[in-house]
Design an enzyme around this catalytic site. Structure first.
Site, PDB file in Angstrom:
ATOM      1  CG  HIS A  64      39.080  23.790  10.655  1.00  0.00           C
ATOM      2  ND1 HIS A  64      40.430  23.560  10.645  1.00  0.00           N
ATOM      3  CD2 HIS A  64      38.874  24.918   9.925  1.00  0.00           C
ATOM      4  CE1 HIS A  64      41.035  24.509   9.929  1.00  0.00           C
ATOM      5  NE2 HIS A  64      40.103  25.338   9.487  1.00  0.00           N
ATOM      6  NE  ARG A  99      39.607  19.991  14.440  1.00  0.00           N
ATOM      7  CZ  ARG A  99      39.171  19.564  13.263  1.00  0.00           C
ATOM      8  NH1 ARG A  99      39.880  19.699  12.186  1.00  0.00           N
ATOM      9  NH2 ARG A  99      37.983  18.978  13.164  1.00  0.00           N
ATOM     10  CE1 TYR A 107      36.230  16.635  10.626  1.00  0.00           C
ATOM     11  CE2 TYR A 107      34.461  18.070   9.874  1.00  0.00           C
ATOM     12  CZ  TYR A 107      35.613  17.884  10.596  1.00  0.00           C
ATOM     13  OH  TYR A 107      36.150  18.917  11.310  1.00  0.00           O
TER      14      TYR A 107
END
Ligand SMILES: Cc1ncc(C[n+]2csc(CCOP(=O)(O)OP(=O)(O)O)c2C)c(N)n1
Ligand SMILES: [Mg+2]
Length: 372
Positions: free
Chosen positions: A271, A267, A280
């Site tokens: 998100h 990805r 992160y």
């Protein structure tokens, strides 16, 4: 009393050591015993068509993301990087087959034929399901992680009971495999040999949780414990994904039961449009995956086949621009629903409880208006 736990059968899973590939990064064709028989009809024109579909899917994704920043859409879960993982299987579906996916399945929605105006309503928060599931044979976007796997298996079991020539594909993420629903769906599918294909798009993250935290073994090994054959496939290789899906659909159609496909992909975006992945993950990780871009790999493959790339790119651009224009116009012209209408879309005949809730809601809305 000691219990002997049999180890999962690795023979049931292909690609555990290295994901199955048929297109190398440089676009050259890699022989693959398992997948090659499912690609015999893929010529330059078929590969061009897969390429154009991926360009359109990417364009829809980037346009939608921009529309969140312009206040047109309230939320968007991007699929940038996952185009091959969706286009490969979506183009292998039969007309009567069904898709039960998550909220990130825009490639499936587009290729199943979702009307852009209807589709935009979901991400404007105007409707729970923009499209008519029956019309495009795709269930509404599922937000409850993993729930759609049960719906897909249930549909497949019913199709089998009816003797219908239909296969269900259920698409979900790596994080979803940690949900009880997915385990239950695998049990039902295995026990009843349901004609269902489990497509796990391992995009390496469940929001901010890396997949390594969710599983110490490749995800494709898990279904083997249920007796379900599985394939771990390079999810950025559209041909490998197309072939794996064809193999799985053929098995389901011929009474062979379920198959699990793990598409190893990434990805590239956040998100959703409200997330910041820089908090992160490292840039270097992203760059390594950008180098495995699913579209560029097909461009190289087409070049090697001698395709006129200028013409191919031009056609893809025209079609992608047209789609983006259509989607943007749909977003700009959409009319918000009357809040009260939500009560009409629950049951064909409203219950007393629902009627009471409608009145309560009307009173609440009126009290807010009175204050404004
Ligand atoms: C049952 C449930 N638990 C938690 C959430 C919150 N949630 C939304 S997306 C997400 C991560 C899902 O990750 P994955 O299955 O890998 O799919 P991806 O978003 O990467 O496509 C979570 C935990 C939810 N929607 N449903
Ligand atoms: Mg994920």
């Amino acid at each position: 009393m000691s219990i002997t736990v049999p180890a999962p059968d690795p023979a049931l899973a292909a690609g555990l050591d290295s994901p199955l590939q048929v297109l190398d990064l440089d676009g050259s064709r890699l022989p693959n015993e398992l997948l090659d028989p499912h690609l015999t009809d893929i010529d330059e024109s078929a590969l061009t068509s897969l390429y154009v579909d991926m360009v359109r899917v990417r364009r829809l994704d980037t346009e939608a993301f921009a529309l969140t920043r312009q206040g047109q859409l309230v939320l968007w879960p991007p699929l940038l990087g996952q185009e091959a993982a969706q286009v490969g299987p979506a183009t292998a579906l039969g007309e009567k087959d069904w898709v039960f996916g998550s909220y990130r399945e825009h490639g499936f929605a587009l290729l199943r034929g979702a009307d852009m105006a209807e589709f935009s309503r979901i991400w404007k928060a105007h409707a729970h399901s923009g499209w008519s599931p029956q019309e495009i044979r795709m269930a509404p976007a599922q937000i409850i992680i993993g729930a759609q796997t049960l719906h897909g298996v249930g549909y497949a079991m019913a199709a089998k009971m009816d003797g219908a020539d239909e296969v269900a594909l259920t698409a979900f993420g790596d994080g979803a495999t940690s949900e009880g629903d997915v385990s239950e769906a695998l049990v039902w599918a295995a026990s009843f040999k349901a004609p269902v294909v489990f497509l796990c798009q391992n995009n390496q993250y469940a929001i901010s949780e890396p997949v390594a935290l969710q599983s110490g073994v490749p995800l494709a090994l898990r279904p083997t414990g249920f007796g379900i054959p599985s394939m771990r496939v390079d999810g950025n290789d559209v041909l490998a994904m197309h072939a794996a899906a064809r193999l799985a659909f053929d098995r389901a159609r011929s009474g062979g039961g379920p198959t699990f496909i793990e598409a190893v992909t990434y990805r590239r975006g956040p998100h959703t449009s409200t997330d910041d992945p820089k908090r992160y993950r490292e840039d270097a990780e992203l760059e390594a995956w950008v180098a495995k871009d699913p579209l560029e790999r097909v461009e190289r493959a087409l070049e090697l086949m001698g395709a006129n790339m200028e013409a191919v790119r031009a056609e893809a651009k025209i079609r992608a621009d047209q789609l983006a224009k259509e989607f943007r116009a749909a977003c700009e012209q959409a009319v918000p629903p009357v809040a009260d209408s939500i009560f009409d879309e629950v049951y064909a005949q409203p219950t007393k409880r629902l009627q009471r809730q409608r009145l309560e809601h009307r009173a609440f809305a009126a009290s807010i208006e009175a204050k404004a």
